[in-house]
Motif scaffolding. Structure first.
Motif: not given
Length: 221
Positions: A178-179, A181-182, A203, A205-207, A210
């Motif tokens: 996740p980090t 991806l951020a 969060q 973009y991560i969401t 995913m």
């Protein structure tokens, strides 16, 4: 009457000589290069063999099929033969970089919606929305020919560079996807600054990635 007969015979002889010369001249003319070109094999003729050459298995073939379906459903800007090649490339490069192919496809869905010639408002290019300076740096590191920003419109090159960059970020953040991806979206410098200051990692973009990953993986089942 006799003169007319002589003229007719003479004309027939001339026609015969001229025809023979034209036949020999035609033999000397270069043949069309189209006929000399060796036909290209169908890209998708034997996908299992192509994938096996990269050491990939049946699960990867299923991922490739889903990626190909996704690209076919989208306005990718690519010809049919290119779609098959890009689908294979996404699986091969994801596996090379120890990433889930559906995660890479989820990122592509969010970043470019599968359009190979997408350009963002901040100047990121291609399927995986790579900034040209980052692309040039990665190309130099990986030994990929760089011909300016338009290099990133080559979907195979774009995927190769994008997956390598994502892997680099995953390693940078000790396996924290996740980090990573951020950082892919915001830039690692800005994420590092947020982490040092104790601020939370963005969060949204991560969401998005995913969620896309999960939805695409579910379609494959």
């Amino acid at each position: 009457m006799r003169e007319l007969l002589f003229v007719t015979i003479a004309l027939l002889g001339l026609a015969t000589i001229t025809g023979a010369w034209l036949d020999r001249s035609a033999d000397r003319l270069p043949r069309s290069r189209v006929h000399e070109t060796t036909p290209l094999p169908a890209v998708d003729a034997a996908p299992a063999d192509a994938m096996a050459s990269h050491g990939l298995d049946a699960d990867d073939l299923a991922a490739r099929a889903e990626i190909h379906r996704f690209l076919t459903e989208r306005h990718s800007g690519l010809a049919d033969a290119e779609l098959a090649r890009v689908a294979t490339t996404i699986v091969v490069e994801a596996r090379r970089q120890r990433l889930e192919p559906m995660l890479v496809l989820g990122l592509i869905r969010v970043d470019s919606a599968g359009y190979a010639f997408a350009v963002s408002s901040v100047g990121a290019y291609g399927l995986m929305q790579i900034m040209p300076p980052t692309g040039e740096m990665l190309a130099t590191r990986l030994g990929v020919a760089w011909h300016g920003a338009d290099t990133l419109f080559d979907p195979v090159v774009n995927v190769r560079l994008g997956t390598a960059y994502l892997r680099e970020l995953v390693d940078r953040y000790a396996g924290d996807v996740p980090t990573a991806l951020a950082a892919y979206n915001w830039g690692p410098g800005r994420i590092d600054q947020k982490l040092r200051s104790g601020a939370g990692v963005p969060q949204l973009y991560i969401t998005q990635v995913m969620t896309a990953h999960e939805e695409l993986a579910a379609r494959r089942m």
